[in-house]
Design a protein around this motif. Structure first.
Motif, PDB file in Angstrom:
ATOM      1  N   PHE A   1      -7.619  35.875 -29.179  1.00 17.45           N
ATOM      2  CA  PHE A   1      -7.967  37.268 -28.919  1.00 17.45           C
ATOM      3  C   PHE A   1      -8.325  37.484 -27.454  1.00 17.45           C
ATOM      4  CE2 PHE A   1      -8.725  36.295 -33.321  1.00 17.45           C
ATOM      5  CZ  PHE A   1      -8.053  37.325 -33.950  1.00 17.45           C
ATOM      6  N   PHE A   2      -7.636  38.447 -26.823  1.00 14.21           N
ATOM      7  CA  PHE A   2      -7.868  38.763 -25.416  1.00 14.21           C
ATOM      8  C   PHE A   2      -9.301  39.212 -25.197  1.00 14.21           C
ATOM      9  CE2 PHE A   2      -8.373  42.081 -22.253  1.00 14.21           C
ATOM     10  CZ  PHE A   2      -7.873  41.487 -21.111  1.00 14.21           C
ATOM     11  N   TYR A   3      -9.922  38.727 -24.081  1.00 13.12           N
ATOM     12  CA  TYR A   3     -11.217  39.286 -23.710  1.00 13.12           C
ATOM     13  C   TYR A   3     -11.308  39.708 -22.258  1.00 13.12           C
ATOM     14  CZ  TYR A   3     -12.987  34.698 -22.027  1.00 13.12           C
ATOM     15  OH  TYR A   3     -13.181  33.510 -21.368  1.00 13.12           O
ATOM     16  N   GLU A   4     -10.505  39.136 -21.327  1.00 11.44           N
ATOM     17  CA  GLU A   4     -10.517  39.613 -19.946  1.00 11.44           C
ATOM     18  C   GLU A   4      -9.428  38.942 -19.124  1.00 11.44           C
ATOM     19  OE1 GLU A   4     -14.208  38.699 -17.970  1.00 11.44           O
ATOM     20  OE2 GLU A   4     -13.900  36.552 -18.099  1.00 11.44           O
ATOM     21  N   PHE A   5      -9.255  39.462 -17.900  1.00 11.16           N
ATOM     22  CA  PHE A   5      -8.398  38.813 -16.922  1.00 11.16           C
ATOM     23  C   PHE A   5      -9.311  38.061 -15.964  1.00 11.16           C
ATOM     24  CE2 PHE A   5      -5.696  42.418 -18.202  1.00 11.16           C
ATOM     25  CZ  PHE A   5      -4.569  41.714 -18.577  1.00 11.16           C
TER      26      PHE A   5
ATOM     27  N   THR B   1      -8.595  34.222 -23.272  1.00 10.44           N
ATOM     28  CA  THR B   1      -8.624  34.538 -24.693  1.00 10.44           C
ATOM     29  C   THR B   1      -9.745  33.782 -25.397  1.00 10.44           C
ATOM     30  OG1 THR B   1      -7.001  32.801 -25.171  1.00 10.44           O
ATOM     31  CG2 THR B   1      -6.147  35.023 -24.819  1.00 10.44           C
ATOM     32  N   ALA B   2     -10.179  34.344 -26.507  1.00  8.37           N
ATOM     33  CA  ALA B   2     -11.212  33.733 -27.346  1.00  8.37           C
ATOM     34  C   ALA B   2     -10.563  33.202 -28.616  1.00  8.37           C
ATOM     35  CB  ALA B   2     -12.266  34.772 -27.698  1.00  8.37           C
ATOM     36  N   TRP B   3     -11.158  32.182 -29.202  1.00 10.06           N
ATOM     37  CA  TRP B   3     -10.634  31.593 -30.434  1.00 10.06           C
ATOM     38  C   TRP B   3     -10.832  32.496 -31.635  1.00 10.06           C
ATOM     39  CZ3 TRP B   3      -7.390  27.737 -30.720  1.00 10.06           C
ATOM     40  CH2 TRP B   3      -7.359  26.793 -29.714  1.00 10.06           C
TER      41      TRP B   3
END
Length: 65
Positions: free
Chosen positions: A13-17, A25-27
């Motif tokens: 899951f995307f969380y930032e650049f 990404t997060a798990w």
């Protein structure tokens, strides 16, 4: 019903650049960034991921109770 959108990339899951533009990404879903459906921030992320050639899905998550 409350709903939000999350961007999924290869099961994560995307969380930032990052500082140099890398995609972070997060798990798990709680670690991902949630967006309001149709928000300008979501549109910016989608545009940037398309420019990078990433394959992703925008998923809607909702609380149903």
């Amino acid at each position: 019903m409350n709903a939000a959108c999350v961007v999924q990339i290869k099961g994560r899951f995307f969380y930032e650049f990052g500082k140099i533009g890398q995609v972070k990404t997060a798990w798990s879903l709680p670690g991902g960034r949630l967006f309001c459906p149709g928000s300008p921030d979501l549109a910016k992320v989608v545009k940037a991921l398309k420019e990078k050639g990433k394959k992703f899905e925008v998923m809607v998550v909702a609380v149903v109770a």
